[in-house]
Motif scaffolding. Structure first.
Motif, PDB file in Angstrom:
ATOM      1  N   ALA A 186      54.159  35.090  30.722  1.00  0.00           N
ATOM      2  CA  ALA A 186      54.319  33.819  30.014  1.00  0.00           C
ATOM      3  C   ALA A 186      53.063  32.953  30.178  1.00  0.00           C
ATOM      4  N   MET A 187      52.448  33.012  31.361  1.00  0.00           N
ATOM      5  CA  MET A 187      51.265  32.179  31.632  1.00  0.00           C
ATOM      6  C   MET A 187      49.991  32.749  31.009  1.00  0.00           C
ATOM      7  N   ALA A 188      49.862  34.056  30.998  1.00  0.00           N
ATOM      8  CA  ALA A 188      48.593  34.706  30.618  1.00  0.00           C
ATOM      9  C   ALA A 188      48.061  34.268  29.252  1.00  0.00           C
ATOM     10  N   PRO A 189      48.876  34.266  28.172  1.00  0.00           N
ATOM     11  CA  PRO A 189      48.314  33.864  26.872  1.00  0.00           C
ATOM     12  C   PRO A 189      47.846  32.405  26.853  1.00  0.00           C
ATOM     13  N   VAL A 190      48.537  31.550  27.575  1.00  0.00           N
ATOM     14  CA  VAL A 190      48.167  30.131  27.625  1.00  0.00           C
ATOM     15  C   VAL A 190      46.792  29.984  28.276  1.00  0.00           C
ATOM     16  N   LEU A 191      46.557  30.780  29.316  1.00  0.00           N
ATOM     17  CA  LEU A 191      45.299  30.704  30.066  1.00  0.00           C
ATOM     18  C   LEU A 191      44.246  31.673  29.535  1.00  0.00           C
ATOM     19  N   ASN A 192      44.629  32.471  28.537  1.00  0.00           N
ATOM     20  CA  ASN A 192      43.758  33.533  28.051  1.00  0.00           C
ATOM     21  C   ASN A 192      43.312  34.407  29.234  1.00  0.00           C
ATOM     22  N   ALA A 193      44.280  34.751  30.067  1.00  0.00           N
ATOM     23  CA  ALA A 193      43.991  35.446  31.323  1.00  0.00           C
ATOM     24  C   ALA A 193      44.348  36.927  31.253  1.00  0.00           C
ATOM     25  N   GLU A 194      43.564  37.711  31.966  1.00  0.00           N
ATOM     26  CA  GLU A 194      43.930  39.101  32.203  1.00  0.00           C
ATOM     27  C   GLU A 194      44.949  39.108  33.337  1.00  0.00           C
ATOM     28  N   ILE A 195      45.765  40.157  33.386  1.00  0.00           N
ATOM     29  CA  ILE A 195      46.675  40.349  34.514  1.00  0.00           C
ATOM     30  C   ILE A 195      46.280  41.650  35.193  1.00  0.00           C
TER      31      ILE A 195
END
Length: 155
Positions: free
Chosen positions: A24-33
């Motif tokens: 849920a957080m990754a797209p908001v932060l444009n983050a890789e997991i």
């Protein structure tokens, strides 16, 4: 303006509760997991913001995150955030649950900008005899809260 680089370091095991929060957080932060075994400690210095999250096991983050934090090179004021899912939650509980990882990261020079915890479905130990606790959690409200938390982290 250069895009800030974000990474979420995740360990999610039993019911993938924490993975749902990270996703849920990754797209908001444009983050890789990435999971701890996929990471070389030195590579974290390439990111502007790093989130560390797992379920809470025996009142702390998963051992793999604690080990990774111990191996990290010292940094200068790098931003990080902590998150977790747990059977029992609350502000002081989250603070205690996160304390070991927080102290390790701060000792390496990370600034913990914020922390997030929500309930997760838990069938550990005797709870499985009763069908577990927090069935269906994290739910849509928890995921919405996680996205909102991530929005407020924007660096």
């Amino acid at each position: 303006m250069e895009e800030n680089k974000s990474l979420i370091v995740l360990y999610s095991y039993h019911h993938h509760n924490t993975e749902k929060i990270a996703e849920a957080m990754a797209p908001v932060l444009n983050a890789e997991i990435k999971w701890p075994p996929e990471i070389e400690p030195e590579e974290l210095s390439n990111y502007d913001l790093v989130g560390f999250g797992s379920g809470i096991y025996s009142a702390q983050h998963d051992e793999s995150l604690l080990e990774l934090a111990s191996k990290l090179p010292e940094v200068n004021n790098k931003k990080a955030f902590l998150f977790s899912t747990a059977g029992i939650t609350g502000k002081s509980k989250a603070s205690k649950d996160h304390s070991k990882l927080r102290e390790k990261l701060e000792s390496k020079g990370y600034i913990i900008v914020d922390e997030f915890q929500c309930k997760g479905f838990n069938t550990n130990s005797f709870l499985k005899l009763f069908g577990g606790m927090n069935k269906g959690r994290p739910d849509s409200q928890d995921l919405s809260d996680a996205r909102e938390f991530a929005k407020n982290l924007k660096i």
